[in-house]
Design a protein around this motif. Structure first.
Motif, PDB file in Angstrom:
ATOM      1  N   CYS A  28      44.539  66.044 -33.389  1.00  0.00           N
ATOM      2  CA  CYS A  28      43.124  65.788 -33.074  1.00  0.00           C
ATOM      3  C   CYS A  28      42.941  65.447 -31.592  1.00  0.00           C
ATOM      4  O   CYS A  28      41.997  65.919 -30.951  1.00  0.00           O
ATOM      5  CB  CYS A  28      42.593  64.661 -33.951  1.00  0.00           C
ATOM      6  N   LEU A  29      43.846  64.621 -31.056  1.00  0.00           N
ATOM      7  CA  LEU A  29      43.751  64.265 -29.628  1.00  0.00           C
ATOM      8  C   LEU A  29      43.914  65.502 -28.742  1.00  0.00           C
ATOM      9  O   LEU A  29      43.274  65.609 -27.688  1.00  0.00           O
ATOM     10  CB  LEU A  29      44.822  63.225 -29.283  1.00  0.00           C
ATOM     11  N   HIS A  30      44.763  66.433 -29.170  1.00  0.00           N
ATOM     12  CA  HIS A  30      44.971  67.673 -28.411  1.00  0.00           C
ATOM     13  C   HIS A  30      43.653  68.432 -28.256  1.00  0.00           C
ATOM     14  O   HIS A  30      43.317  68.924 -27.171  1.00  0.00           O
ATOM     15  CB  HIS A  30      46.005  68.537 -29.136  1.00  0.00           C
ATOM     16  N   TYR A  31      42.896  68.525 -29.357  1.00  0.00           N
ATOM     17  CA  TYR A  31      41.648  69.277 -29.304  1.00  0.00           C
ATOM     18  C   TYR A  31      40.477  68.434 -28.793  1.00  0.00           C
ATOM     19  O   TYR A  31      39.373  68.963 -28.603  1.00  0.00           O
ATOM     20  CB  TYR A  31      41.331  69.851 -30.683  1.00  0.00           C
ATOM     21  N   MET A  32      40.709  67.136 -28.577  1.00  0.00           N
ATOM     22  CA  MET A  32      39.675  66.290 -27.961  1.00  0.00           C
ATOM     23  C   MET A  32      39.706  66.377 -26.443  1.00  0.00           C
ATOM     24  O   MET A  32      38.784  65.890 -25.777  1.00  0.00           O
ATOM     25  CB  MET A  32      39.870  64.833 -28.386  1.00  0.00           C
ATOM     26  N   GLN A  33      40.757  66.978 -25.885  1.00  0.00           N
ATOM     27  CA  GLN A  33      40.860  67.077 -24.426  1.00  0.00           C
ATOM     28  C   GLN A  33      39.633  67.790 -23.870  1.00  0.00           C
ATOM     29  O   GLN A  33      39.246  68.851 -24.338  1.00  0.00           O
ATOM     30  CB  GLN A  33      42.129  67.833 -24.036  1.00  0.00           C
ATOM     31  N   GLY A  34      39.038  67.188 -22.870  1.00  0.00           N
ATOM     32  CA  GLY A  34      37.832  67.761 -22.273  1.00  0.00           C
ATOM     33  C   GLY A  34      36.550  67.332 -22.953  1.00  0.00           C
ATOM     34  O   GLY A  34      35.461  67.559 -22.444  1.00  0.00           O
ATOM     35  N   ALA A  35      36.664  66.710 -24.157  1.00  0.00           N
ATOM     36  CA  ALA A  35      35.476  66.283 -24.894  1.00  0.00           C
ATOM     37  C   ALA A  35      35.425  64.770 -25.055  1.00  0.00           C
ATOM     38  O   ALA A  35      34.576  64.248 -25.777  1.00  0.00           O
ATOM     39  CB  ALA A  35      35.459  66.954 -26.274  1.00  0.00           C
ATOM     40  N   ARG A  36      36.327  64.062 -24.382  1.00  0.00           N
ATOM     41  CA  ARG A  36      36.435  62.618 -24.631  1.00  0.00           C
ATOM     42  C   ARG A  36      35.241  61.823 -24.092  1.00  0.00           C
ATOM     43  O   ARG A  36      34.861  60.817 -24.681  1.00  0.00           O
ATOM     44  CB  ARG A  36      37.748  62.098 -24.042  1.00  0.00           C
ATOM     45  N   LEU A  37      34.650  62.254 -22.986  1.00  0.00           N
ATOM     46  CA  LEU A  37      33.495  61.530 -22.442  1.00  0.00           C
ATOM     47  C   LEU A  37      32.301  61.572 -23.390  1.00  0.00           C
ATOM     48  O   LEU A  37      31.743  60.524 -23.734  1.00  0.00           O
ATOM     49  CB  LEU A  37      33.117  62.071 -21.067  1.00  0.00           C
ATOM     50  N   PRO A  38      31.858  62.746 -23.862  1.00  0.00           N
ATOM     51  CA  PRO A  38      30.738  62.737 -24.817  1.00  0.00           C
ATOM     52  C   PRO A  38      31.082  62.040 -26.133  1.00  0.00           C
ATOM     53  O   PRO A  38      30.221  61.413 -26.742  1.00  0.00           O
ATOM     54  CB  PRO A  38      30.425  64.225 -25.041  1.00  0.00           C
ATOM     55  N   LEU A  39      32.353  62.118 -26.562  1.00  0.00           N
ATOM     56  CA  LEU A  39      32.753  61.425 -27.787  1.00  0.00           C
ATOM     57  C   LEU A  39      32.686  59.906 -27.590  1.00  0.00           C
ATOM     58  O   LEU A  39      32.226  59.166 -28.478  1.00  0.00           O
ATOM     59  CB  LEU A  39      34.163  61.843 -28.198  1.00  0.00           C
ATOM     60  N   ALA A  40      33.131  59.432 -26.424  1.00  0.00           N
ATOM     61  CA  ALA A  40      33.055  58.002 -26.132  1.00  0.00           C
ATOM     62  C   ALA A  40      31.599  57.546 -26.022  1.00  0.00           C
ATOM     63  O   ALA A  40      31.233  56.453 -26.494  1.00  0.00           O
ATOM     64  CB  ALA A  40      33.812  57.694 -24.841  1.00  0.00           C
ATOM     65  N   THR A  41      30.755  58.373 -25.415  1.00  0.00           N
ATOM     66  CA  THR A  41      29.328  58.059 -25.308  1.00  0.00           C
ATOM     67  C   THR A  41      28.706  57.921 -26.689  1.00  0.00           C
ATOM     68  O   THR A  41      27.934  56.997 -26.964  1.00  0.00           O
ATOM     69  CB  THR A  41      28.601  59.162 -24.510  1.00  0.00           C
ATOM     70  N   MET A  42      29.060  58.851 -27.592  1.00  0.00           N
ATOM     71  CA  MET A  42      28.560  58.786 -28.962  1.00  0.00           C
ATOM     72  C   MET A  42      28.990  57.485 -29.640  1.00  0.00           C
ATOM     73  O   MET A  42      28.192  56.837 -30.328  1.00  0.00           O
ATOM     74  CB  MET A  42      29.086  59.986 -29.753  1.00  0.00           C
ATOM     75  N   ALA A  43      30.247  57.079 -29.445  1.00  0.00           N
ATOM     76  CA  ALA A  43      30.761  55.850 -30.070  1.00  0.00           C
ATOM     77  C   ALA A  43      30.024  54.616 -29.566  1.00  0.00           C
ATOM     78  O   ALA A  43      29.664  53.730 -30.350  1.00  0.00           O
ATOM     79  CB  ALA A  43      32.258  55.726 -29.805  1.00  0.00           C
ATOM     80  N   VAL A  44      29.789  54.544 -28.255  1.00  0.00           N
ATOM     81  CA  VAL A  44      29.086  53.393 -27.674  1.00  0.00           C
ATOM     82  C   VAL A  44      27.650  53.329 -28.191  1.00  0.00           C
ATOM     83  O   VAL A  44      27.149  52.257 -28.571  1.00  0.00           O
ATOM     84  CB  VAL A  44      29.101  53.479 -26.133  1.00  0.00           C
ATOM     85  N   LEU A  45      26.969  54.467 -28.240  1.00  0.00           N
ATOM     86  CA  LEU A  45      25.596  54.495 -28.738  1.00  0.00           C
ATOM     87  C   LEU A  45      25.541  54.128 -30.217  1.00  0.00           C
ATOM     88  O   LEU A  45      24.631  53.425 -30.668  1.00  0.00           O
ATOM     89  CB  LEU A  45      24.990  55.886 -28.514  1.00  0.00           C
ATOM     90  N   SER A  46      26.525  54.576 -30.983  1.00  0.00           N
ATOM     91  CA  SER A  46      26.575  54.255 -32.406  1.00  0.00           C
ATOM     92  C   SER A  46      26.736  52.755 -32.618  1.00  0.00           C
ATOM     93  O   SER A  46      26.049  52.144 -33.462  1.00  0.00           O
ATOM     94  CB  SER A  46      27.730  55.009 -33.070  1.00  0.00           C
ATOM     95  N   ALA A  47      27.628  52.123 -31.859  1.00  0.00           N
ATOM     96  CA  ALA A  47      27.822  50.669 -31.950  1.00  0.00           C
ATOM     97  C   ALA A  47      26.557  49.925 -31.532  1.00  0.00           C
ATOM     98  O   ALA A  47      26.174  48.914 -32.149  1.00  0.00           O
ATOM     99  CB  ALA A  47      28.996  50.253 -31.070  1.00  0.00           C
ATOM    100  N   SER A  48      25.877  50.425 -30.507  1.00  0.00           N
ATOM    101  CA  SER A  48      24.642  49.771 -30.041  1.00  0.00           C
ATOM    102  C   SER A  48      23.552  49.825 -31.101  1.00  0.00           C
ATOM    103  O   SER A  48      22.829  48.844 -31.326  1.00  0.00           O
ATOM    104  CB  SER A  48      24.153  50.456 -28.756  1.00  0.00           C
ATOM    105  N   ILE A  49      23.430  50.971 -31.774  1.00  0.00           N
ATOM    106  CA  ILE A  49      22.420  51.105 -32.826  1.00  0.00           C
ATOM    107  C   ILE A  49      22.744  50.179 -34.000  1.00  0.00           C
ATOM    108  O   ILE A  49      21.850  49.560 -34.596  1.00  0.00           O
ATOM    109  CB  ILE A  49      22.322  52.571 -33.297  1.00  0.00           C
ATOM    110  N   ALA A  50      24.022  50.042 -34.342  1.00  0.00           N
ATOM    111  CA  ALA A  50      24.425  49.141 -35.427  1.00  0.00           C
ATOM    112  C   ALA A  50      24.037  47.702 -35.111  1.00  0.00           C
ATOM    113  O   ALA A  50      23.474  46.993 -35.956  1.00  0.00           O
ATOM    114  CB  ALA A  50      25.931  49.256 -35.668  1.00  0.00           C
ATOM    115  N   LEU A  51      24.331  47.256 -33.882  1.00  0.00           N
ATOM    116  CA  LEU A  51      23.960  45.890 -33.484  1.00  0.00           C
ATOM    117  C   LEU A  51      22.448  45.707 -33.478  1.00  0.00           C
ATOM    118  O   LEU A  51      21.933  44.650 -33.870  1.00  0.00           O
ATOM    119  CB  LEU A  51      24.540  45.581 -32.112  1.00  0.00           C
ATOM    120  N   ALA A  52      21.736  46.732 -33.031  1.00  0.00           N
ATOM    121  CA  ALA A  52      20.273  46.651 -32.991  1.00  0.00           C
ATOM    122  C   ALA A  52      19.698  46.491 -34.394  1.00  0.00           C
ATOM    123  O   ALA A  52      18.755  45.712 -34.611  1.00  0.00           O
ATOM    124  CB  ALA A  52      19.703  47.902 -32.324  1.00  0.00           C
TER     125      ALA A  52
END
Length: 623
Positions: A28-52
């Motif tokens: 999975c990490l192999h195919y995440m190469q080049g996509a880690r920034l948008p994936l990390a952005t999605m994770a941060v936004l998801s955590a923010s919505i949960a707290l909200a």
């Protein structure tokens, strides 16, 4: 705005794909190469919505307490500023977070991420060795690529979005309840432990079933596609019923995994509903008891019971999401077994392109055995020495199994020799790139397969940058131009624009062969391999293009294989093979004069064909 987010992830990375690792996480990490920034952005936004969302329940408790004790006349003056902040949070902050989360997920990731994986996997597999494709259904391989790309996307995104959201939400909710009264937190902790135990028991088992299901699905697809691909053979032998049975066997295996999966889901769903009912009862009973003792406010009870109702909805959602997660993990594991395989034939590190060659070919002490999954096999080629001069025309002669097609397969590097060297113009073919090697070799085989594209695309496959004039000239030389002009397909395309069907099924064998010959004529490679090149042609057409073959061979190094010895008798030299070794060589006249193996084969011919007894195994050029 949409286009900006859609362009944040490149769906077609230009880097050459490497072999994916075998481990699930590493894959999975192999195919995440080049996509880690948008994936990390999605994770941060998801955590923010949960707290909200957890904060909304805290606001709800405050409002209930205010309304229970506040003075209506001074309420707005006392709490107005805080109410404005709450309103701004609800009306502005949460929708903005949701908007950016949706844009990141739907515009950036959902489409581009699996397309990126498909592209990388396809580019890796298209360069796999010939043996890889000979051992698998084409439809099964394609299904694995499609299934695995979506499964990797779902696995990664569910872990970073759903699981991340749930963990933050649950932690925030339990902390919020504990702040009201630590005793009220206890039912939530007990429920969480029981819920985790139920999931930990069922979900991995669902994952194993899903892996079996993914394999059964790809096998089912592979069998169905195999029947469709060979529909002419099915109809010729009147085996529609047999193919139904063949497909149903795989469908039955797939259905067994579905039934097994659905039984587990029913038990899991019932267990979670029971846990939710117990949580609601315990929290409500405990809350009322604490309120009666004056230890809890009405607002705290409202928060606690509201969270329970939210947990009830989320628990079923999480169940399905986790089931889907492990189903996708099972699919990824299944895909790893087909995709993460080393290339049996690969370019050596630092391999250089081979420029246009003169055509000097040397086999030096070459030995080779086809690998049959560890089974003991006698060598197909043993100690082969053969020197073919630039521009020389040779014919390979021998019964099936003598090694003729294997020699061609080794020259094309469909397989790697196990001993010795194969040189082209003094260059070891193992040290140059495969594409540049094959660019110097034109091949016309007995079993011609065309791409399901137009006649134009099929002929220009030999040289994509060729002009239409050059393409037509090649077709005329191959005696194909006239029948091409009369072609038409179901969509009304005619002539060179007409599509030929899968593997060229809409054309006769002779027509397919003449298009293949035109393709090689257009390629104009310095080395030419003819493997029963005219076997599909009738005598009249063969005679008509024989002179064009003579022109085609002019100035080229030619290796010709034919059971009909009359078609290669005029070659500069004939190489007689037996059990992978050269037993005789010379011109036709010299070999007939010596009275050896070739002379016996020539004398034994009936209608000009070698007495064939056996079958040479192996590559695409095998007879």
């Amino acid at each position: 705005m949409f286009r900006w987010f859609e362009s944040r992830l490149e769906p077609y990375p230009p880097e050459q794909p490497a072999q994916p690792p075998r481990g699930l996480l590493a894959f999975c990490l192999h195919y995440m190469q080049g996509a880690r920034l948008p994936l990390a952005t999605m994770a941060v936004l998801s955590a923010s919505i949960a707290l909200a969302e957890v904060m909304l329940f805290a606001f709800l408790g405050d409002i209930v307490d205010w309304l229970a004790s506040a003075n209506r006349e001074t309420f707005l003056a006392d709490e107005g500023p805080f109410l404005v902040l709450m309103a701004a949070f609800v009306v502005i902050v949460i929708p903005v977070l949701a908007l950016f989360s949706a844009l990141t997920i739907h515009q950036t990731l959902l489409g581009n991420f699996p397309q990126r994986i498909r592209w990388m996997a396809h580019r890796y597999l298209i360069r796999q060795s010939m043996s890889y494709f000979q051992d698998e259904f084409a439809g099964r391989i394609a299904t694995k690529v499609m299934q695995t790309s979506l499964a990797v996307r779902e696995t990664v995104m569910k872990l970073l979005d759903v699981v991340n959201y749930v963990v933050i939400y649950f932690i925030g909710a339990i902390v919020l309840v504990a702040l009201t009264d630590w005793r009220l937190m206890l039912p939530f902790l007990v429920w969480l432990a029981a819920y985790g135990a139920v999931l930990s028991y069922f979900i991995p088992r669902l994952g194993k079933v899903s892996q079996l299901q993914a394999d059964a699905r790809s096998m089912m697809t592979g069998r169905i596609v195999d029947s469709y691909t060979n529909i002419a053979t099915v109809k010729l032998f009147s085996h529609s019923t047999r193919e139904e049975t063949y497909a149903r066997e795989s469908m039955d295996e797939f259905l067994k995994t579905v039934h097994r999966q659905m039984r587990m889901v029913t038990i899991l769903d019932t267990s979670i509903t029971t846990l939710n009912a117990l949580l609601l009862f315990s929290v409500a009973a405990l809350g009322i008891w604490l309120w009666l003792g004056g230890a809890m406010t009405a607002g705290a009870i409202a928060v606690a019971t509201g969270l329970v109702m939210r947990f009830q909805g989320m628990s079923h959602w999480i169940m399905w999401e986790m089931s889907a997660l492990f189903e996708n993990i099972g699919t990824v594991r299944d895909g790893i077994n087909s995709i993460s395989l080393p290339r049996m034939v690969g370019d050596a590190p630092g391999a250089k392109p081979l420029g246009r060659v003169k055509g000097h070919i040397e086999f030096r002490d070459v030995a080779f055995t086809y690998d049959r999954k560890g089974q003991e096999q006698s060598r197909v080629i043993e100690g082969l020495n053969l020197d073919i001069r630039p521009g020389e025309k040779i014919g390979l002669v021998g019964r099936s199994g003598a090694g003729k097609s294997t020699i061609v397969n080794l020259l094309l590097r469909f397989y790697d020799r196990q001993a010795g060297e194969i040189l082209v113009d003094g260059n070891d073919i193992a040290t140059v790139t495969q594409d540049s090697l094959r660019a110097n070799i034109g091949v016309v085989t007995q079993d011609t397969s065309l791409l399901h594209r137009s006649v134009r695309e099929n002929i220009k496959y030999g040289r994509p940058d060729a002009s239409d004039e050059d393409m037509i000239a090649a077709a005329k030389k191959a005696e194909a131009h006239d029948f091409i002009l009369g072609l038409a397909d179901a969509k009304g395309r005619t002539g060179y624009d007409a599509h030929v069907g899968e593997r060229g099924v809409k054309l006769s064998g002779g027509q397919r062969q003449r298009i293949a010959i035109a393709r090689v004529l257009l390629k104009d490679a310095p080395i030419l391999v003819l493997d029963e090149a005219t076997s599909a042609l009738d005598s009249e057409v063969e005679a008509a293009i024989q002179s064009q073959f003579n022109m085609l061979m002019e100035g080229k190094t030619v290796i010709a294989i034919a059971h009909r010895l009359s078609t290669i008798a005029a070659m500069d030299r004939l190489i007689i093979l037996d059990e992978g070794k050269v037993v005789e060589e010379g011109t036709h006249a010299e070999l007939v004069e010596t009275g050896g193996t070739y002379a016996r084969l020539w004398a034994r011919q009936s209608g000009g064909f070698i007495d064939v007894d056996g079958a040479e195994e192996g590559g695409v050029a095998a007879q």
